[in-house]
Design an enzyme around this catalytic site. Structure first.
Site, PDB file in Angstrom:
ATOM      1  N   ASP A   1       0.958  -1.175  -0.082  1.00 24.30           N
ATOM      2  CA  ASP A   1       0.062   0.145  -0.049  1.00 24.30           C
ATOM      3  C   ASP A   1       0.819   1.313   0.071  1.00 24.30           C
ATOM      4  O   ASP A   1       0.420   2.277  -0.831  1.00 24.30           O
ATOM      5  CB  ASP A   1      -1.004  -0.017   0.918  1.00 24.30           C
ATOM      6  CG  ASP A   1      -0.568  -0.224   2.464  1.00 24.30           C
ATOM      7  OD1 ASP A   1       0.822  -0.375   2.724  1.00 24.30           O
ATOM      8  OD2 ASP A   1      -1.204  -0.039   3.475  1.00 24.30           O
TER       9      ASP A   1
ATOM     10  N   SER B   1      -5.947  -4.784  13.018  1.00 26.03           N
ATOM     11  CA  SER B   1      -6.152  -3.381  12.656  1.00 26.03           C
ATOM     12  C   SER B   1      -7.128  -2.693  13.648  1.00 26.03           C
ATOM     13  O   SER B   1      -8.021  -1.785  13.438  1.00 26.03           O
ATOM     14  CB  SER B   1      -6.600  -3.059  11.362  1.00 26.03           C
ATOM     15  OG  SER B   1      -5.676  -3.355  10.676  1.00 26.03           O
TER      16      SER B   1
ATOM     17  N   SER C   1      -6.236  -0.506  15.936  1.00 21.94           N
ATOM     18  CA  SER C   1      -5.911   1.062  15.927  1.00 21.94           C
ATOM     19  C   SER C   1      -6.531   1.674  14.945  1.00 21.94           C
ATOM     20  O   SER C   1      -7.134   2.730  15.236  1.00 21.94           O
ATOM     21  CB  SER C   1      -4.517   1.215  16.000  1.00 21.94           C
ATOM     22  OG  SER C   1      -3.756   0.697  15.016  1.00 21.94           O
TER      23      SER C   1
ATOM     24  N   GLY D   1      -3.031  -6.173  18.986  1.00 24.41           N
ATOM     25  CA  GLY D   1      -1.611  -6.764  18.710  1.00 24.41           C
ATOM     26  C   GLY D   1      -1.704  -7.944  17.779  1.00 24.41           C
ATOM     27  O   GLY D   1      -0.684  -8.921  17.497  1.00 24.41           O
TER      28      GLY D   1
ATOM     29  N   ASP E   1      -5.547  -0.215   5.946  1.00 23.48           N
ATOM     30  CA  ASP E   1      -6.407  -0.739   7.252  1.00 23.48           C
ATOM     31  C   ASP E   1      -7.404   0.424   7.366  1.00 23.48           C
ATOM     32  O   ASP E   1      -8.599  -0.099   7.516  1.00 23.48           O
ATOM     33  CB  ASP E   1      -5.416  -0.662   8.456  1.00 23.48           C
ATOM     34  CG  ASP E   1      -4.177  -1.606   8.330  1.00 23.48           C
ATOM     35  OD1 ASP E   1      -4.238  -2.531   7.354  1.00 23.48           O
ATOM     36  OD2 ASP E   1      -3.230  -1.436   9.009  1.00 23.48           O
TER      37      ASP E   1
HETATM   38  C1  GLA Z   1       0.182  -2.591   8.374  1.00 23.52           C
HETATM   39  C2  GLA Z   1      -0.264  -1.256   7.850  1.00 23.52           C
HETATM   40  C3  GLA Z   1      -0.721  -1.081   6.633  1.00 23.52           C
HETATM   41  C4  GLA Z   1      -0.002  -2.263   5.652  1.00 23.52           C
HETATM   42  C5  GLA Z   1       0.280  -3.483   6.259  1.00 23.52           C
HETATM   43  C6  GLA Z   1       1.283  -4.329   5.708  1.00 23.52           C
HETATM   44  O1  GLA Z   1      -1.102  -3.315   8.709  1.00 23.52           O
HETATM   45  O2  GLA Z   1      -1.032  -0.605   8.662  1.00 23.52           O
HETATM   46  O3  GLA Z   1      -0.867  -0.123   5.932  1.00 23.52           O
HETATM   47  O4  GLA Z   1       1.133  -1.663   5.169  1.00 23.52           O
HETATM   48  O5  GLA Z   1       0.760  -3.338   7.554  1.00 23.52           O
HETATM   49  O6  GLA Z   1       0.560  -4.688   4.114  1.00 23.52           O
END
Ligand code: GLA
Length: 391
Positions: A42, A130, A132, A126, A176
Site C-alpha cells: 500500500d 487493525s 488501532s 496486537g 487498514d
Molecule cells: C500494516 C499497515 C498497513 C500495511 C500492512 C502491510 O497493517 O498499517 O498500511 O502496510 O501493515 O501490508
C-alpha cells in the site's frame, strides 16, 4: 471461535457513557480487517485486497459545552482528558489514536468542538487485525456525524491514516483505514493505492472460509522495522530514478530495472524491492484466479507471498513461520501466509469449511508442541464498514 461483535459490547459501551455523562450518545462502529493478498504494497502505491471483518470498535460520543475532550477506554478502564487547543501525545498510547484524528481534522479546517467519548472493542489487540485503525476511523466518522462536518468516507480514511503517520509515528499505508471505512458484506476490496480507485470482488464461496491463527506474540521491533522497510523501498526508487525520472514509486518499477540499478548497489534493498514488485503482480494474477473461481491457484499465491515476506522482505518471525509450515501440506488448506505488518499477529488461511474444526485442533496442538505457546483461532466473516448504530 467465530468472530461476532455482540450486542452486549454495544450495550456495555452505551451504559458506561450514560453512567459517566448522562446524555444520550451517538454510537458508531468500525471494523477490523483481513487482507487476502498484497502485503506491504500500500505505501508503495501498489494494490491491496483487504476486507472488513465482524470484529469492531464501538464508540459512544456526545458534545460538551467547553473546549475539552474527555475519553474513557472500557477495556483498559482508563480515562484521559485533553484540551482541544493543546493536543499532545499521551503516555497511555490509546488516546493518541483519537487525539491524532482530532488534530488532523483541525488541520484540515474542520470545526471540532469539545466532546466526551467512551469506546470498547472485540478486535484482538496486537493480532494484526487493525484495532488501532478501527479506533481512528470510528473516531473520525463519529466526529463527522456529531459536528456535521460533511467529510467524505475517503477523507475520513485519509485523516485516520495521517493521524497514525504523524501523531502516533507509524508510517503506515492506507489499507487498514480504507478497509475499515469501505468494507462491504461478502466483498473483498481491490484498492489501488496509487489513485484510491477501488472495486469490490465477491467472496462468497460456500465451501471455503477464512481462518486466522493468532501466534499470540507481537515482537517489539514491529513499528521501527516497519518504518525501516518503507525507507528501504524509497531508497530503491531513488536509485532507479537517477536513470528513469518518471519512476515515482515501486508501482512503476520492473524486475529488470531492479536487476540493473539496485542489485549491484545494495542487496538488502534489492530483496525488499523485488518482493514488493512481485507482490503487486501476484495480486493482479490472484484477482484473475478469483474471477475464474480458481481458489487453488489463489491459495498457492498466498504461500508464495509468505515465502517472500519471510525471506526477502524479512518481516515474518518463527511463530508465524511455524503456523504456515504446519498447514502447507494439509489438504484442508488451500493457502496460508502471515498477514499485516509482521513480527507477530496472525496468519490468514483459506480453508475448506467442512474441515475447519479438525484443522484448528491439529494446528493448535502442533503449535503448542513446537513453540510452547497457545495459538488462538478465529473464523473471519466479511462484514460491512463503519456506520452509525441505530437503536
Ligand atoms: C500494516 C499497515 C498497513 C500495511 C500492512 C502491510 O497493517 O498499517 O498500511 O502496510 O501493515 O501490508
Amino acid at each position: 471461535m467465530s468472530i461476532t461483535t455482540t450486542t452486549s459490547l454495544q450495550n456495555a459501551v452505551h451504559e458506561k457513557y450514560l453512567e459517566l455523562h448522562g446524555d444520550t450518545p451517538l454510537l458508531v462502529r468500525s471494523p477490523g480487517r483481513v487482507n487476502l493478498i498484497g502485503e506491504h504494497t500500500d505505501y508503495n502505491q501498489g494494490l491491496v485486497l483487504p476486507a472488513a471483518i465482524n470484529k469492531n470498535i464501538i464508540v459512544a460520543i456526545g458534545k460538551r459545552d467547553d473546549r475539552h475532550i474527555q475519553l474513557y477506554a472500557l477495556d483498559q478502564q482508563e480515562s484521559f482528558d485533553a484540551a482541544l487547543n493543546a493536543l499532545e501525545r499521551s503516555p497511555l498510547l490509546w488516546p493518541d489514536y483519537i487525539l491524532g484524528v482530532v488534530q488532523q481534522l483541525q488541520q484540515r479546517g474542520h470545526d471540532v468542538g469539545g466532546f466526551n467519548l467512551v469506546f470498547g472493542g472485540d478486535i484482538p489487540q496486537g493480532a494484526g487485525l487493525s484495532s488501532s485503525a478501527a479506533l481512528e476511523c470510528a473516531t473520525g466518522f463519529a466526529l463527522n456525524e456529531l459536528f456535521d462536518l460533511d467529510i467524505s468516507r475517503l477523507d475520513i480514511a485519509l485523516a485516520a491514516q495521517a493521524a497514525e503517520n504523524e501523531f502516533v509515528g507509524v508510517k503506515c499505508g492506507l489499507m487498514d483505514q480504507f478497509a475499515s471505512v469501505f468494507g462491504k458484506e461478502q466483498q473483498l476490496i481491490k484498492l489501488d493505492c496509487a489513485d484510491f480507485s477501488y472495486d469490490y470482488i465477491p467472496f462468497n464461496n460456500p465451501d471455503l472460509c477464512i481462518v486466522l491463527f493468532d501466534t499470540q506474540v507481537k515482537h517489539s521491533l514491529a513499528s521501527s522495522a516497519y518504518n525501516e522497510r518503507r525507507e528501504q523501498c524509497e531508497r530503491g526508487v531513488a536509485l532507479i530514478q537517477q536513470h528513469h525520472q518518471h519512476v515515482k514509486s515501486l508501482r512503476d518499477v520492473t524486475i529488470e530495472q531492479l536487476d540493473e540499478y539496485v542489485k549491484p548497489v545494495d542487496a538488502t534493498v534489492y530483496n525488499r524491492c523485488h518482493y514488493v514488485v512481485s507482490e503487486i503482480k501476484r495480486l493482479q494474477d490472484g484477482c484473475e484466479d478469483l474471477k475464474n473461481d480458481d481458489f487453488n491457484a489463489f491459495g498457492q499465491r498466498m504461500f508464495e507471498t509468505h515465502d517472500g515476506l519471510q525471506h526477502l522482505y524479512e518481516v515474518s518471525c518463527d511463530e508465524l513461520d511455524v503456523l504456515v509450515d504446519l498447514v502447507r501440506d494439509n489438504d484442508a488448506v488451500l493457502g496460508a501466509r502471515m498477514m499485516g505488518g509482521g513480527f507477530g499477529g496472525c496468519t490468514i488461511n483459506l480453508v475448506k469449511i467442512d474441515q475447519v474444526q479438525n484443522l484448528v485442533d491439529t494446528v493448535i496442538g502442533a503449535y503448542n508442541e513446537r513453540t510452547g505457546r497457545t495459538a488462538q483461532a478465529y473464523i473471519a466473516n466479511i462484514s460491512g464498514g463503519t456506520n452509525v448504530i441505530l437503536d
